[in-house]
Design a protein around this motif. Structure first.
Motif, mmCIF file in Angstrom:
data_model
loop_
_atom_site.group_PDB
_atom_site.id
_atom_site.type_symbol
_atom_site.label_atom_id
_atom_site.label_comp_id
_atom_site.label_asym_id
_atom_site.label_seq_id
_atom_site.Cartn_x
_atom_site.Cartn_y
_atom_site.Cartn_z
ATOM 1 N N LYS A 81 0.836 -1.211 0.000
ATOM 2 C CA LYS A 81 0.000 0.000 0.000
ATOM 3 C C LYS A 81 0.869 1.259 0.000
ATOM 4 C CE LYS A 81 -4.106 -1.857 2.290
ATOM 5 N NZ LYS A 81 -4.989 -1.727 3.481
ATOM 6 N N LEU A 82 1.938 1.243 0.790
ATOM 7 C CA LEU A 82 2.837 2.394 0.841
ATOM 8 C C LEU A 82 3.499 2.623 -0.518
ATOM 9 C CD1 LEU A 82 4.424 1.795 4.346
ATOM 10 C CD2 LEU A 82 2.943 3.715 3.702
ATOM 11 N N GLN A 83 3.934 1.535 -1.156
ATOM 12 C CA GLN A 83 4.564 1.657 -2.475
ATOM 13 C C GLN A 83 3.580 2.199 -3.506
ATOM 14 O OE1 GLN A 83 6.147 -2.360 -2.910
ATOM 15 N NE2 GLN A 83 8.231 -1.536 -2.745
ATOM 16 N N LYS A 84 2.333 1.710 -3.485
ATOM 17 C CA LYS A 84 1.317 2.209 -4.418
ATOM 18 C C LYS A 84 1.060 3.690 -4.213
ATOM 19 C CE LYS A 84 -1.565 -1.729 -5.607
ATOM 20 N NZ LYS A 84 -2.891 -2.339 -5.455
ATOM 21 N N ALA A 85 1.157 4.138 -2.965
ATOM 22 C CA ALA A 85 0.919 5.549 -2.648
ATOM 23 C C ALA A 85 2.149 6.409 -2.935
ATOM 24 C CB ALA A 85 0.520 5.695 -1.182
ATOM 25 N N GLY A 86 3.243 5.775 -3.355
ATOM 26 C CA GLY A 86 4.457 6.516 -3.675
ATOM 27 C C GLY A 86 5.249 6.959 -2.450
ATOM 28 N N ILE A 87 5.026 6.287 -1.334
ATOM 29 C CA ILE A 87 5.737 6.628 -0.101
ATOM 30 C C ILE A 87 6.988 5.758 -0.022
ATOM 31 C CG2 ILE A 87 5.620 6.665 2.417
ATOM 32 C CD1 ILE A 87 2.545 7.038 2.069
ATOM 33 N N PRO A 88 8.167 6.368 0.079
ATOM 34 C CA PRO A 88 9.404 5.586 0.148
ATOM 35 C C PRO A 88 9.424 4.691 1.388
ATOM 36 C CG PRO A 88 9.875 7.945 -0.053
ATOM 37 C CD PRO A 88 8.415 7.809 0.142
ATOM 38 N N LEU A 89 9.894 3.478 1.208
ATOM 39 C CA LEU A 89 9.911 2.523 2.319
ATOM 40 C C LEU A 89 10.871 2.927 3.431
ATOM 41 C CD1 LEU A 89 9.668 -0.887 0.439
ATOM 42 C CD2 LEU A 89 7.844 0.511 1.424
ATOM 43 N N ASP A 90 11.851 3.750 3.121
ATOM 44 C CA ASP A 90 12.769 4.183 4.178
ATOM 45 C C ASP A 90 12.190 5.348 4.986
ATOM 46 O OD1 ASP A 90 12.991 6.047 2.172
ATOM 47 O OD2 ASP A 90 15.173 6.062 2.127
ATOM 48 N N VAL A 97 -1.796 4.104 9.117
ATOM 49 C CA VAL A 97 -3.248 3.983 9.204
ATOM 50 C C VAL A 97 -3.843 4.089 7.806
ATOM 51 C CG1 VAL A 97 -5.354 4.968 10.199
ATOM 52 C CG2 VAL A 97 -3.219 5.019 11.508
ATOM 53 N N ASP A 98 -4.690 3.125 7.483
ATOM 54 C CA ASP A 98 -5.418 3.124 6.218
ATOM 55 C C ASP A 98 -6.844 3.578 6.515
ATOM 56 O OD1 ASP A 98 -6.843 2.601 3.896
ATOM 57 O OD2 ASP A 98 -5.883 0.668 3.542
ATOM 58 N N LEU A 99 -7.165 4.775 6.054
ATOM 59 C CA LEU A 99 -8.502 5.339 6.228
ATOM 60 C C LEU A 99 -9.257 5.221 4.917
ATOM 61 C CD1 LEU A 99 -7.465 8.555 8.145
ATOM 62 C CD2 LEU A 99 -8.738 6.656 9.096
ATOM 63 N N ILE A 100 -9.832 4.057 4.706
ATOM 64 C CA ILE A 100 -10.607 3.780 3.495
ATOM 65 C C ILE A 100 -9.807 4.148 2.242
ATOM 66 C CG2 ILE A 100 -12.870 4.007 2.389
ATOM 67 C CD1 ILE A 100 -13.871 5.125 5.108
ATOM 68 N N GLY A 101 -8.581 3.656 2.188
ATOM 69 C CA GLY A 101 -7.737 3.852 1.012
ATOM 70 C C GLY A 101 -6.770 5.015 1.094
ATOM 71 N N LYS A 102 -6.898 5.874 2.087
ATOM 72 C CA LYS A 102 -5.964 6.987 2.261
ATOM 73 C C LYS A 102 -5.030 6.655 3.416
ATOM 74 C CE LYS A 102 -9.011 10.342 0.311
ATOM 75 N NZ LYS A 102 -9.370 11.703 0.190
ATOM 76 N N LEU A 103 -3.736 6.691 3.141
ATOM 77 C CA LEU A 103 -2.753 6.320 4.147
ATOM 78 C C LEU A 103 -2.277 7.525 4.930
ATOM 79 C CD1 LEU A 103 -0.557 3.787 2.166
ATOM 80 C CD2 LEU A 103 -2.486 3.312 3.650
#
Length: 123
Positions: A81-90, A97-103
């Motif tokens: 989910k983080l990768q799909k949202a473009g959030i770097p894993l580091d 928190v996943d709020l109905i698809g918003k991280l």
């Protein structure tokens, strides 16, 4: 840190089966997740995670909690989910928190603001 996370994803992708289940905030064990449930990915050893759970319980906000230290399948789900949202894993900061698809991730510099943002999203 990045190498550790990537190795965990790799390991979980190739054969780790975890037999743990989710715990709903009302104490019930759940197998499926309703689309309107707040999902918290955290760790029982993380004080921000336990504080977030306590805060939401005090506000009577329902959520589903996954301990990503124990449940590698859910750890992989969180990372995807983080990768799909473009959030770097580091840049991961628990809880996620996943709020109905918003991280949303913990903002250590403004933890109170992070908690308040969780309430605003549920109203």
């Amino acid at each position: 840190m990045r190498n550790i996370i990537l190795s965990l994803v790799f390991t979980s992708a190739f054969g780790h089966i975890v037999f743990s289940q989710a715990e709903h905030s009302d104490g019930k064990v759940v197998k499926g997740v309703a689309s309107n449930d707040m999902i918290i990915y955290g760790s029982d050893t993380c004080h921000y995670c336990t504080d977030t759970k306590m805060f939401l319980e005090e506000k009577h906000i329902k959520f589903i909690y996954y301990d990503v230290d124990v449940n590698l399948e859910k750890q992989k789900e969180m990372l995807e989910k983080l990768q799909k949202a473009g959030i770097p894993l580091d840049a991961i900061s628990l809880p996620v928190v996943d709020l109905i698809g918003k991280l949303k991730m913990n903002n250590v510099a403004n933890f109170e603001g992070f908690l308040k943002s969780l309430i605003q999203k549920t109203k």
